[in-house]
Enzyme design. Structure first.
Site, mmCIF file in Angstrom:
data_model
loop_
_atom_site.group_PDB
_atom_site.id
_atom_site.type_symbol
_atom_site.label_atom_id
_atom_site.label_comp_id
_atom_site.label_asym_id
_atom_site.label_seq_id
_atom_site.Cartn_x
_atom_site.Cartn_y
_atom_site.Cartn_z
ATOM 1 C CG ASP A 95 -2.038 1.075 1.101
ATOM 2 O OD1 ASP A 95 -2.173 1.695 0.025
ATOM 3 O OD2 ASP A 95 -2.746 1.297 2.104
ATOM 4 C CG HIS B 163 0.687 11.501 1.663
ATOM 5 N ND1 HIS B 163 -0.261 11.933 0.765
ATOM 6 C CD2 HIS B 163 0.205 10.363 2.223
ATOM 7 C CE1 HIS B 163 -1.288 11.091 0.778
ATOM 8 N NE2 HIS B 163 -1.025 10.129 1.643
#
EC number: 3.5.2.3
Length: 425
Positions: free
Chosen positions: A294, A298
């Site tokens: 996953d 960011h």
């Protein structure tokens, strides 16, 4: 031709592996193969099938400040991942033929092979989407996660039926938002553990059970993404769905929340140490089908916010295999189990019959490592554009060489050329 000599395979056997570099396939495996072309002496080294990360977010199109196909695939190659499956929540989301084509064009920059998943929203166009070489559907949010991709049950049924007609897997993000603990929001911005308290373990188990009920009813092939609880894993196994566990849910728990701060916010969230241990046990004993990261990068600036405002997600594609190999080095997992979790099982579940194993005729997707040379994980040394890792200071066993279809894409810290192809053609 290229021959890798005296390699130790995941099962402990010592073999020579010959590669037809023109065809990109393994042409022979044996002992003391006759000389033919170039050779690599792998004495004392471990040769593994290239890892398949069935759950990444390489962020293009729309969020290239976080990651790109070039930076994400380089990060993957440096970590021994030779194939990734990219999820659809980009901008635009991958929900029709036009958006698929846009992403596929960007993916031509990839250093490794890839599959592209189709997304499901009320605006999706399955006719044009399924006209493209989609690998699977998903990550389909059966309940709310980001507020952007959650769908109602009727649409989930429609998507599962359509995927079943086309013999595709449906990858499910399972959290039942009705079971989130709203009282946790009163704990304030500085309590980083509040995110785990809010997105409860019960919410995952309930959504897995409901998704599996629908999947069983329709005869759909369901794969449950990022199971973070033993209850979620057991619910998937009970009905025959496959499931994955991420490295962050395998190795990190709520005990790490204070140290990680908002950099440890992800969906599903970190669970208790007891649950983490039970998840690890199910990974080790064969209950869990695969490890997938996953990988959801960011920027540091984006993550440096309150626990309620920071975006969810952590990078992981470069550290997955090294962390697992360190566990094998410590005898907490076998090398053969690592190969199952990262290559053999993902290739089977997602229909990649020429990948995932070191066998004659298979693609020469290979990773060479020295199991006796672990090193510290440092965000500054990794290749993801985001420049950080939740595993700062941990120890991993990193590849010396990564090969995709016989092409060396990473060796001793240097990258080859971008050779990535869509596994669906």
């Amino acid at each position: 031709m290229l021959t890798i000599r005296n390699a130790t395979l995941a099962d402990g056997s010592k073999r020579d592996v010959r590669i037809d570099t023109d065809a990109g396939r393994i042409s022979a495996i044996g002992s003391s193969l006759t000389e033919s072309g170039e050779a690599i002496d792998a004495t004392g080294k471990l040769l593994l099938p290239g890892a398949i990360d069935a759950h990444v977010h390489f962020r293009e199109p729309g969020f290239s400040h976080k990651e790109t196909w070039e930076t994400g695939s380089k990060s993957a190659a440096a970590g021994g991942v030779t194939t990734v499956v990219d999820q659809p929540n980009t901008n635009p989301p991958t929900i029709d033929g036009e958006s698929f084509d846009e992403k596929a064009k960007l993916a031509e920059k990839s250093y490794i092979d890839y599959g592209i998943n189709g997304g499901v929203t009320p605006e999706w166009n399955p006719e044009s989407l399924f006209d493209r070489p989609v690998l699977a559907l998903g990550e389909v949010f059966l309940a709310d996660s980001t507020g952007k991709m959650g769908i109602e049950e009727d649409l989930f049924r429609e998507a599962a039926e359509r995927a079943t007609d086309d013999y595709l897997v449906v990858t499910v993000h399972a959290e039942d938002a009705d079971l989130f603990d709203e009282d946790a929001k009163s704990r304030g911005d500085s309590d980083v553990d509040a995110w785990s308290a809010y997105r409860t373990a019960a919410a995952e188990a309930a959504a897995v059970e409901r998704a599996c009920e629908i999947g069983d009813e329709l005869g759909a092939r369901l794969h449950i993404a990022h199971t973070s609880t033993p209850e979620g894993i057991d619910a998937a196994q009970k009905i025959g769905a496959t499931c994955e566990v991420t490295p962050h849910h395998l190795f990190l728990s709520r005990d790490d929340a204070d140290e990680l701060g908002t950099f440890g916010r992800m969906n599903p969230p970190l669970r208790s140490e007891k649950r983490r241990e039970e998840v690890f046990a199910r990974v080790a004993d064969g209950t869990v089908d695969m490890i997938a990261t996953d990988h959801a990068p960011h920027t540091k600036e984006e993550k440096d916010a309150s626990i309620w405002n920071a975006p969810s997600g952590v990078p992981g594609v470069e550290t997955m295999l090294p962390l697992l190999l360190e566990q094998a080095r410590k005898n907490n997992l076998s090398y053969d189990r690592v190969a199952d979790l990262t290559a053999r099982n993902p290739s089977k579940v997602f229909g990649m019959p020429r990948k995932g194993r070191i066998e004659e005729g298979r693609m020469a997707d290979l990773v060479l490592v020295d199991p006796d040379e672990p090193r510290k994980i440092r965000g500054d040394d990794l290749h993801s554009k985001c420049g950080w890792t939740p595993f700062e200071g941990w120890t991993g066993v990193f590849p010396e060489l990564t090969m995709v279809r016989g092409n060396v894409v990473f060796e001793d810290g240097e990258f080859g050329v971008a050779v990535g192809e869509n596994v669906r053609g």
